[in-house]
Design a protein around this motif. Structure first.
Motif, short mmCIF file in Angstrom:
data_model
loop_
_atom_site.label_atom_id
_atom_site.label_comp_id
_atom_site.label_asym_id
_atom_site.label_seq_id
_atom_site.Cartn_x
_atom_site.Cartn_y
_atom_site.Cartn_z
N ALA A 1 -29.68 -72.61 -45.89
CA ALA A 1 -30.53 -71.75 -46.72
C ALA A 1 -29.31 -71.91 -48.22
N ASP B 1 -29.73 -72.47 -39.52
CA ASP B 1 -30.02 -71.63 -40.97
C ASP B 1 -28.94 -70.45 -42.34
N LYS C 1 -32.56 -63.88 -47.30
CA LYS C 1 -33.30 -63.27 -46.22
C LYS C 1 -34.75 -63.66 -45.29
N ALA C 2 -34.44 -65.08 -46.07
CA ALA C 2 -35.84 -65.84 -45.68
C ALA C 2 -35.56 -66.78 -44.70
N HIS C 3 -34.12 -67.14 -45.22
CA HIS C 3 -33.87 -67.91 -43.97
C HIS C 3 -33.34 -67.33 -42.49
N CYS C 4 -33.13 -66.12 -42.47
CA CYS C 4 -32.16 -65.20 -41.15
C CYS C 4 -33.32 -64.22 -40.25
N ASP C 5 -33.95 -64.06 -41.28
CA ASP C 5 -35.59 -63.20 -40.58
C ASP C 5 -35.83 -64.43 -39.65
N ASN D 1 -33.63 -63.63 -56.29
CA ASN D 1 -34.05 -64.86 -55.86
C ASN D 1 -32.84 -65.31 -55.30
N TYR E 1 -30.42 -60.06 -41.70
CA TYR E 1 -30.38 -59.99 -43.28
C TYR E 1 -29.72 -58.46 -43.30
N ASN F 1 -33.04 -63.33 -51.76
CA ASN F 1 -34.65 -63.24 -50.63
C ASN F 1 -34.68 -64.58 -50.21
N THR F 2 -33.86 -66.02 -50.86
CA THR F 2 -33.67 -67.17 -50.02
C THR F 2 -33.34 -66.80 -48.86
#
Length: 297
Positions: free
Chosen positions: A230, A226, A171-175, A165, A182, A168-169
């Motif tokens: 995150a 970002d 990664k969601a802010h890097c992508d 988790n 990421y 994943n959080t």
């Protein structure tokens, strides 16, 4: 002559301070909400604030910041959230440390620097809640500028779902800034947060980056913002999930030994610790990351 980077420096420093304010407020809300369960009968933790100062070798003012530390809370045993903006002339040792990993045009002729950032380390009361580290920063010299930072999780008792988790959080802010960032910065964290003399990682990783400069300051600053944004969603889900878990004396022993690993890494290998001490920043602020208690076998 006005430095064209003055407004950018001010913008970055203000953002790091805003992020500090948001994180400190969120952590105090967590403390206030622990009204039952472990340690709920003791006072909720609050941050104590102290201004920090950097003094140049010639005794002149060279910037400073704000050190915010909470000790002995219901959820947080010790957490520090520091911000600073420092400047001056890099001494030989610090200059060699920087140029050993990055070419900085003209630094020998003009060794001025400016640096600002936020640095956070949280050590938790409950051994089932992981310790965590986060920092983001901007560095400037007349020959160039760059950003650095990251966030990594340091559980003494690991839960695979929690690790997933957290990652994943991040990664969601890097992508949104590039699908390559990421995996690239996760791999760098795995390498950077490794303790060679123990032949093991400090924790379960996260992301780490340094010398980040695409040539577009606004783009790089947006990415660094970002990374900072995150942090709270990535970490607070761990806190909420585990803070009510009962623990044993054996769990606490595991936590204290793991903290010994954390202290070893920060004192021997961490770039930020070395740079802060080499450039004359407040040693209490630099060493804020150390745990309140640790144990070695």
């Amino acid at each position: 002559m006005t430095d064209p980077f003055d407004s950018r420096k001010a913008t970055a420093a203000a953002w790091f301070k805003t992020l500090r304010d948001q994180i400190c407020a969120a952590f105090e809300r967590v403390e206030d909400s622990q009204t039952n369960g472990p340690l709920s009968d003791q006072p909720a933790g609050k941050f104590a604030l102290r201004e920090t100062q950097r003094t140049a070798p010639d005794g002149s003012d060279a910037g400073g910041g704000l050190m915010s530390v909470m000790r002995g809370g219901r959820v947080f045993e010790k957490v520090g959230v520091n911000v600073s903006a420092v400047y001056g002339t890099l001494e030989d040792r610090a200059r060699k440390s920087l140029t050993a990993r990055k070419e900085i045009p003209g630094l020998d002729a003009d060794p001025r620097f400016w640096a600002s950032g936020i640095s956070l380390v949280a050590h938790m009361q409950n051994p089932h809640v992981p310790a965590v580290h986060m920092n983001t920063r901007m560095f400037w010299t007349p020959g160039g500028w760059w950003f650095g930072g990251g966030s990594d999780l340091n559980p003494c008792i690991e839960y695979a779902a929690d690790t997933a988790n957290f990652h994943n959080t991040l990664k969601a802010h890097c992508d949104p800034h590039g699908a390559e960032l990421y995996p690239k910065y996760k791999a760098w964290a795995d390498e950077y947060f490794f303790i060679p003399h123990r032949k093991r990682a400090r924790g379960v990783g996260g992301i780490f980056y340094d010398d980040h400069c695409t040539g577009d300051w606004e783009v790089d600053f947006a990415f660094t913002q970002d990374v900072g944004r995150a942090f709270l969603p990535a970490f607070l889900q761990q806190v909420e999930k585990r803070r009510m878990t009962p623990w044993t004396d054996e769990d606490k022993e595991i936590q204290l030994i793991h903290r010994g690993l954390y202290a070893e890494y920060n004192l021997v290998y961490d770039r930020g610790t070395k740079f802060g001490l080499e450039t004359g920043h407040d040693p209490d602020a630099v060493l804020m990351s150390l745990p309140p208690f640790a144990r070695w076998v």
